[in-house]
Write a protein that holds these residues in place. Structure first.
Motif, short mmCIF file in Angstrom:
data_model
loop_
_atom_site.label_atom_id
_atom_site.label_comp_id
_atom_site.label_asym_id
_atom_site.label_seq_id
_atom_site.Cartn_x
_atom_site.Cartn_y
_atom_site.Cartn_z
N ILE A 65 1.58 6.41 55.28
CA ILE A 65 0.98 5.67 54.16
C ILE A 65 1.91 4.53 53.75
O ILE A 65 1.49 3.39 53.53
N LEU A 66 3.19 4.84 53.66
CA LEU A 66 4.18 3.83 53.26
C LEU A 66 4.18 2.66 54.24
O LEU A 66 4.16 1.50 53.84
N TRP A 67 4.17 2.98 55.53
CA TRP A 67 4.19 1.93 56.53
C TRP A 67 2.88 1.12 56.49
O TRP A 67 2.88 -0.11 56.65
N GLY A 68 1.79 1.80 56.27
CA GLY A 68 0.49 1.13 56.16
C GLY A 68 0.47 0.18 54.97
O GLY A 68 -0.03 -0.95 55.07
N LEU A 69 1.04 0.62 53.86
CA LEU A 69 1.08 -0.25 52.67
C LEU A 69 1.94 -1.48 52.93
O LEU A 69 1.59 -2.58 52.52
N PHE A 70 3.04 -1.27 53.63
CA PHE A 70 3.91 -2.41 53.96
C PHE A 70 3.13 -3.44 54.80
O PHE A 70 3.14 -4.63 54.52
N LYS A 71 2.44 -2.92 55.81
CA LYS A 71 1.67 -3.82 56.69
C LYS A 71 0.62 -4.58 55.90
O LYS A 71 0.42 -5.77 56.11
N SER B 234 -5.72 1.68 58.65
CA SER B 234 -5.81 2.88 59.49
C SER B 234 -4.63 3.81 59.23
O SER B 234 -4.80 5.04 59.16
N ASP B 235 -3.44 3.25 59.10
CA ASP B 235 -2.26 4.08 58.83
C ASP B 235 -2.40 4.82 57.50
O ASP B 235 -2.08 6.01 57.41
N ILE B 236 -2.88 4.12 56.50
CA ILE B 236 -3.03 4.78 55.19
C ILE B 236 -4.10 5.86 55.29
O ILE B 236 -3.95 6.97 54.76
N ALA B 237 -5.18 5.56 56.02
CA ALA B 237 -6.26 6.54 56.17
C ALA B 237 -5.77 7.79 56.91
O ALA B 237 -5.98 8.92 56.46
N ILE B 238 -5.07 7.57 58.02
CA ILE B 238 -4.59 8.71 58.82
C ILE B 238 -3.55 9.50 58.03
O ILE B 238 -3.56 10.73 58.01
N GLY B 239 -2.66 8.77 57.35
CA GLY B 239 -1.63 9.43 56.54
C GLY B 239 -2.24 10.25 55.40
O GLY B 239 -1.83 11.38 55.15
N THR B 240 -3.24 9.68 54.75
CA THR B 240 -3.91 10.40 53.65
C THR B 240 -4.58 11.66 54.18
O THR B 240 -4.48 12.73 53.57
N ALA B 241 -5.27 11.53 55.31
CA ALA B 241 -5.94 12.69 55.90
C ALA B 241 -4.93 13.79 56.20
O ALA B 241 -5.20 14.99 56.01
N ARG B 242 -3.74 13.40 56.63
CA ARG B 242 -2.70 14.39 56.96
C ARG B 242 -2.30 15.19 55.73
O ARG B 242 -1.96 16.37 55.82
#
Lengths: 314, 484
Positions: free
Chosen positions: B199-205, B251-259
């Motif tokens: 999620i953190l990396w997705g937010l950065f992107k 996508s990173d935030i979505a996948i991270g949230t699902a995790r």
């Protein structure tokens, strides 16, 4: 027997679940605490170079000057005349309204001097204001609901991570000061207004005019805020006096008839306006730029302002 | 509700606590909570379109149940067609109605038969292209008997509306995601931590790379006639990183949230800008959509098991449909066709599967040949993004011609783009991190291997500070793919 095994397995699962989630939450909370500590440090840093004295007001006075950056060069010279200078760089009428209400709640106010310059009702002021800083003076009535009040007055004010203006200031500092190699290792001096030739003065004046007078009509939000200030003063029996600050000759000439008419609003409401915009037309040495006095100019202006006031309004 | 908003920052921990502490004892109630919170999440934009998701869910659930019971080929096909008609019908109406109408009018006018028809003021429901494709995959898989239809309506609703990936994917396959709704959820500490990191990396992107690039890309694309060639290239580069940061960040935030909720979603991006050819790029870019088209369009058309001519046709079909999926505009079709043109030589010469592994595995740097391949592929991709970003075809063409102006080799005037140099430094740093982490699932997925916790946490804090200070949070900018 089977149910016993099942029970043990279930307990084992519950234990591991509890252990895992407890560990996770503990880690998250520890990390959030670390962020909180960083936030406190950043807030003190921001307070040092952005909020500065904005949250500092002397409540022992009965007369106050409310203005934007035009009022700041007057510094504490006004106090010689028993007036506290409560101006803030980029203050809009919304910020001044908050300050006024704060003064009414906490001090005994008799008179308010407020700037009614040509640009003060500009739509640009809707974006360039101090709503983040002036939330320090705000009350619950200044916000549409309690949630907005808590968010703006406390969360946004103290939480650096939630305040876009704070982030922007740090960003600009890093970009303009640290990443700009030309500024390394030397003392920078800004050319004073009088040192600029006419062409340079005209160029800078034009930039200012384009920034503030881009739209044909004044800002509704600013106009309504100014009207509310008039009403608040009326209902609290406070004398309100409009001030028009001095302008440099070049800017004065280029500005011509450009005005959003804050002074006109005052005159329509029979409120006294003192117009000093042509006071120093031949004295560029008193200006730091096209429409801002420097410290010396501020000191001289304060004396002229209050002397003339003594004559017309003893 | 946007992932990069305060609303979501409040929503997520509340749902997390309810999910793991209040509803944890029953799978059904956890699924029910997912449905309720997902509908709440979606309704935050526009509650009226909830009925659309509800209807789509109901139809596909009913079709699935009937498909399981019915044996006759005709009846089964009819049921599948019903599901496809409903889903494609929704898409067609909300997304393509005005496009087709306008083009019919233009065509009739061109042949001297002017017709009058009023286009409708249709609001495109957020994420419609994503959830309709997801539900269609379910119906097709049940029809093909690759999946047994579920009788659990709540679990199926949760599968369709699962909030992390509801509005912009990854477009999950029922075969991957649906079974997870029937498994007892176990809180996995390492999985949750991995989720937060992603999620953190997705937010950065999204906030630092994409939203800042958006500002300059918009400035240059919206005033493209005013800039010289080198500045137009800069604009295309900014858009290239904007779209990658935006979509892969989502996508990173979505996948991270699902995790965080114990779900594994499919990887959607695998460092596509390090691809050595276009075929590899398409195996690494928007993987969930590419594989969807591969499985449900390309292979049924014969895929690569047919003659060369039909293979070329199939490639064109899949790329043009893929372009059209993105939006009702000729620019998307041109973008798709351009990618097909890039792809076909590889197909003809049998080189389309030569680069399967990520580049330079086990090495710090790529060899010279790999560098050239990466740069060549990247240049082709940047060029195609011009069509993707342009308002219309004439804009795209004038942009392309503008690049080849006399100012092509001049240094862009950075003084008109304050902060652009800083952003370029961030892009370089970002690509460096992505390069270092390319064997993992996302840029910083290998971060847990750093054993020194203080060092690891310092990096996380540093990323958070960068997001806070350099992130473009002046207004919450919507994700690009919401419009698709």
């Amino acid at each position: 027997m089977f149910s016993g095994i099942h029970q043990r397995k279930s307990n084992l699962f519950i234990f591991s679940f509890d252990m895992m989630i407890r560990l996770f939450l503990r880690q998250v909370l520890t990390f959030l605490t670390l962020l909180l500590v960083i936030n406190v440090l950043l807030f003190f840093m921001i307070r040092g170079f952005y909020i500065k004295g904005y949250d500092d007001v002397d409540l022992s006075f009965s007369e106050y000057l409310l203005a934007d950056s035009h009022g700041t060069p007057l510094g504490d010279f006004t106090e010689i005349h028993e007036v506290h200078n409560f101006s803030g760089q980029s203050d809009s009428y919304l910020d001044m309204e908050r300050k006024l209400k704060y003064l009414i709640r906490n001090a005994h106010v008799n008179r308010i001097y407020i700037s009614v310059d040509d640009h003060t009702l500009s739509p640009t002021r809707e974006d360039q204001n101090n709503l983040d800083r002036s939330s320090f003076y705000a009350d619950q009535d200044d916000y549409p609901d309690y949630g907005a009040f808590i968010y703006n007055k406390y969360l946004k004010y103290y939480c650096v991570f939630l305040n876009d203006r704070y982030s922007l200031i740090i960003k600009n500092f890093l970009q303009d000061e640290l990443f700009d190699f030309s500024k390394w290792g030397g003392v920078r001096s800004k050319a004073s207004w009088e040192d600029l030739d006419i062409a340079e003065q005209k160029e800078k004046s034009l930039d200012r005019i384009e920034n503030y007078f881009d739209e044909p009509l004044p800002s509704n939000i600013m106009t309504e805020a100014l009207k509310r200030i008039i009403l608040i003063c009326e209902s609290n029996d406070i004398d309100l006096i409009g001030l028009r600050f001095p302008l440099s000759k070049t800017y004065y000439g280029m500005l011509a008839e450009e005005s959003y008419g804050a002074d006109t609003l005052f005159i329509k409401n029979n409120i006294f306006v003192i117009d000093f915009d042509d006071l120093f037309l031949e004295q560029d040495s008193l200006f730091s730029d096209m429409d801002h006095l420097d410290r010396e100019g501020g000191e001289i202006f304060v004396d002229i302002l209050f002397d003339s006031l003594d004559n017309v309004w003893p | 509700m946007l992932f990069n908003s305060l609303d979501f920052a409040l929503f997520l921990p509340i749902v997390f606590i309810l999910y793991w502490f209040v509803f944890r004892d029953s799978l059904k109630s956890q699924n029910f909570l997912i449905v309720i919170t997902s509908y709440f999440f979606y309704g935050w934009w526009d509650w009226r379109f909830l009925a659309l998701i509800g209807f789509s869910t109901l139809i596909d659930f009913a079709v699935g149940v009937r498909l399981d019971k019915v044996e006759g080929r005709f009846k089964r096909k009819s049921l599948l067609i019903l599901s496809l008609l409903v889903n494609i019908g929704f898409l067609g109406f909300f997304k393509y109605y005005n496009f087709f109408l306008d083009n019919f009018i233009t065509a009739f006018t061109f042949f001297g038969m002017p017709i009058k028809a009023n286009s409708l003021n249709i609001i495109l429901p957020v994420g419609i292209s994503f959830y309709t494709f997801q539900t269609m995959s379910y119906s097709i898989d049940v029809y093909r008997k690759r999946l047994t239809a579920t009788r659990d309506f709540i679990a199926f609703s949760a599968f369709v509306s699962f909030f992390p990936q509801l509005v912009a994917g990854p477009i999950e396959r029922a075969t991957n995601l649906l079974p997870q709704f029937f498994e007892k959820r176990k809180f996995d500490y390492f999985m949750a931590k991995n989720g937060l990191r992603q999620i953190l990396w997705g937010l950065f992107k999204k906030v630092v790379i994409a939203d800042n690039c958006a500002e300059y890309a918009n400035m240059i694309f919206n005033n493209s006639t005013e800039y010289q060639g080198s500045t137009l290239i800069l604009g295309a580069l900014f858009f290239t990183f904007q779209i990658y940061g935006d979509f892969s960040g989502y996508s990173d935030i979505a996948i991270g949230t699902a995790r965080l909720f114990g779900f594994n979603l499919m990887q959607n991006f695998a460092f596509p800008y390090f691809s050595r050819d276009i075929a590899e790029f398409w195996r690494r870019w928007h993987i969930s959509l590419t594989t969807w088209f591969r499985d449900y369009v390309y292979i049924p058309l014969g895929g690569s098991k047919v003659g060369t001519f039909l293979q070329i046709r199939n490639v064109f079909v899949i790329f043009i449909i893929s372009g059209f999926w993105h939006g009702a505009n000729w620019t998307f079709i041109a973008w798709g066709a351009l990618n097909a043109i890039y792809f076909i030589p590889l197909l003809i010469f049998g080189k389309n599967r030569q680069n399967i592994e990520i580049v330079a595995v086990g090495k710090k740097l790529p060899c010279f040949r790999e560098v050239l391949s990466i740069l060549g592929t990247f240049a082709l991709t940047v060029f195609s993004w011009i069509f993707f970003r342009a308002e219309n075809m004439s804009h795209a063409l004038s942009y392309v011609f503008g690049i080849f102006s006399e100012g092509l080799f001049a240094i862009p005037d950075f003084s008109v783009f304050p902060g652009a140099i800083t952003l370029l430094i961030f892009i370089v740093a970002f690509m460096f991190v992505e390069w270092k982490g390319r064997v993992g699932e996302y840029g910083i997925s290998e971060m847990h291997l750093i054993s020194n916790k203080a060092y690891r946490w310092s990096i996380y804090v540093f990323i958070i500070l960068i997001i806070d200070v350099f992130g473009n949070t002046s207004e919450e900018i919507e994700f690009i793919y919401f419009q698709f």
